[in-house]
Scaffold this motif. Structure first.
Motif, mmCIF file in Angstrom:
data_model
loop_
_atom_site.group_PDB
_atom_site.id
_atom_site.type_symbol
_atom_site.label_atom_id
_atom_site.label_comp_id
_atom_site.label_asym_id
_atom_site.label_seq_id
_atom_site.Cartn_x
_atom_site.Cartn_y
_atom_site.Cartn_z
ATOM 1 N N ILE A 182 0.839 -1.202 0.000
ATOM 2 C CA ILE A 182 0.000 0.000 0.000
ATOM 3 C C ILE A 182 0.868 1.244 0.000
ATOM 4 N N GLU A 183 1.957 1.217 0.758
ATOM 5 C CA GLU A 183 2.859 2.373 0.801
ATOM 6 C C GLU A 183 3.534 2.599 -0.549
ATOM 7 N N ILE A 184 3.832 1.536 -1.271
ATOM 8 C CA ILE A 184 4.394 1.702 -2.615
ATOM 9 C C ILE A 184 3.361 2.332 -3.533
ATOM 10 N N ILE A 185 2.126 1.876 -3.470
ATOM 11 C CA ILE A 185 1.070 2.472 -4.301
ATOM 12 C C ILE A 185 0.893 3.945 -3.932
ATOM 13 N N ARG A 186 0.916 4.255 -2.648
ATOM 14 C CA ARG A 186 0.783 5.632 -2.191
ATOM 15 C C ARG A 186 1.930 6.502 -2.743
ATOM 16 N N ALA A 187 3.103 5.902 -2.888
ATOM 17 C CA ALA A 187 4.274 6.636 -3.390
ATOM 18 C C ALA A 187 4.262 6.794 -4.908
ATOM 19 N N LEU A 188 3.298 6.167 -5.565
ATOM 20 C CA LEU A 188 3.204 6.241 -7.023
ATOM 21 C C LEU A 188 1.837 6.770 -7.461
ATOM 22 N N ASN B 233 0.420 -9.580 -9.149
ATOM 23 C CA ASN B 233 -0.984 -9.320 -8.811
ATOM 24 C C ASN B 233 -1.586 -8.180 -9.615
ATOM 25 N N GLY B 234 -0.852 -7.674 -10.597
ATOM 26 C CA GLY B 234 -1.380 -6.621 -11.465
ATOM 27 C C GLY B 234 -1.467 -5.255 -10.819
ATOM 28 N N LEU B 235 -0.623 -5.009 -9.799
ATOM 29 C CA LEU B 235 -0.689 -3.729 -9.090
ATOM 30 C C LEU B 235 0.337 -2.710 -9.584
ATOM 31 N N ARG C 155 18.519 0.924 -19.874
ATOM 32 C CA ARG C 155 19.247 0.124 -18.883
ATOM 33 C C ARG C 155 18.579 0.205 -17.516
ATOM 34 N N HIS C 156 17.769 1.229 -17.308
ATOM 35 C CA HIS C 156 17.105 1.426 -16.020
ATOM 36 C C HIS C 156 15.611 1.185 -16.164
ATOM 37 N N VAL C 157 15.015 0.791 -15.073
ATOM 38 C CA VAL C 157 13.588 0.489 -15.068
ATOM 39 C C VAL C 157 12.851 1.526 -14.234
ATOM 40 N N GLU C 158 11.611 1.789 -14.620
ATOM 41 C CA GLU C 158 10.746 2.630 -13.803
ATOM 42 C C GLU C 158 9.493 1.841 -13.467
ATOM 43 N N VAL C 159 8.868 2.242 -12.387
ATOM 44 C CA VAL C 159 7.694 1.533 -11.878
ATOM 45 C C VAL C 159 6.509 2.488 -11.879
ATOM 46 N N VAL C 160 5.361 1.995 -12.312
ATOM 47 C CA VAL C 160 4.124 2.762 -12.255
ATOM 48 C C VAL C 160 3.037 1.900 -11.627
ATOM 49 N N ALA C 161 2.139 2.548 -10.902
ATOM 50 C CA ALA C 161 0.980 1.839 -10.367
ATOM 51 C C ALA C 161 -0.014 1.627 -11.508
ATOM 52 N N THR C 162 -0.633 0.471 -11.528
ATOM 53 C CA THR C 162 -1.617 0.176 -12.572
ATOM 54 C C THR C 162 -2.957 0.833 -12.245
ATOM 55 N N ALA C 163 -3.823 0.863 -13.241
ATOM 56 C CA ALA C 163 -5.174 1.383 -13.023
ATOM 57 C C ALA C 163 -5.881 0.575 -11.929
ATOM 58 N N LYS C 164 -5.640 -0.736 -11.905
ATOM 59 C CA LYS C 164 -6.232 -1.593 -10.868
ATOM 60 C C LYS C 164 -5.794 -1.139 -9.479
ATOM 61 N N PHE D 107 -6.840 1.685 -4.359
ATOM 62 C CA PHE D 107 -6.384 2.697 -3.414
ATOM 63 C C PHE D 107 -7.445 3.785 -3.228
ATOM 64 N N ALA D 108 -8.049 4.245 -4.318
ATOM 65 C CA ALA D 108 -9.102 5.268 -4.234
ATOM 66 C C ALA D 108 -10.308 4.735 -3.462
ATOM 67 N N ARG D 109 -10.680 3.484 -3.722
ATOM 68 C CA ARG D 109 -11.802 2.885 -2.995
ATOM 69 C C ARG D 109 -11.488 2.766 -1.511
ATOM 70 N N PHE D 110 -10.258 2.344 -1.189
ATOM 71 C CA PHE D 110 -9.849 2.229 0.205
ATOM 72 C C PHE D 110 -9.909 3.592 0.896
ATOM 73 N N ASP D 111 -9.371 4.623 0.263
ATOM 74 C CA ASP D 111 -9.385 5.959 0.864
ATOM 75 C C ASP D 111 -10.813 6.475 1.077
#
Length: 150
Positions: free
Chosen positions: A38-44, A76-78, A89-98, A103-107
């Motif tokens: 959840i904290e990773i999703i919050r950070a993205l 898990n598609g998150l 050479r470097h990777v970036e991470v994004v939160a998925t729509a799912k 996260f929006a529903r939880f908030d």
């Protein structure tokens, strides 16, 4: 001057968070997502990306821990990991729509649950909670400082 019972406050915060999380999951039929994920999703937030190293630094976690979390979250598609534009050479991470939807529903449901519970309190208790919010935010920030300091 009133002395702060720090142990009592700490003993309330963790169960309060777990209770709210469980109630929100049940009310909104949300899947169990570990707090660290959840904290990773919050950070993205929407339309942002970060490297695993940036996430580790921001969250005060080790890179291997973040890598393991991202592997599970990707399965898990998150989150999605993709090559960084301009530097494959470097990777970036994004939160998925799912993930953003969960996260929006939880908030939303968390806010609704807290509002409903607060409605059962006295006016004086609700006023005390409202007055305590800025102090609790500063306390959260003060506690986070050691996590972000190398």
């Amino acid at each position: 001057m009133t002395a702060l019972d720090a142990a009592r406050l700490a003993a309330v915060i963790s169960p309060l968070r777990r209770t709210l999380l469980g109630a929100a999951r049940e009310a909104e039929h949300l899947p169990e997502i570990p707090d660290a994920q959840i904290e990773i999703i919050r950070a993205l937030p929407r339309d942002t990306a970060g490297s695993p190293g940036e996430l580790a630094g921001r969250l005060g976690l080790s890179r291997p821990t973040v890598s393991n979390l991202l592997t599970a979250m990707e399965a898990n598609g998150l989150v999605e990991r993709r090559p960084r534009p301009g530097d494959r050479r470097h990777v970036e991470v994004v939160a998925t729509a799912k993930a953003l939807d969960l996260f929006a529903r939880f908030d939303r449901v968390s806010g609704d649950l807290v509002a409903a519970a607060a409605d059962t309190l006295t006016d004086a208790d609700r006023a005390a909670l409202a007055a305590a919010l800025p102090v609790l935010e500063r306390l959260r920030d003060a506690l986070a400082v050691p996590l972000r300091t190398p």
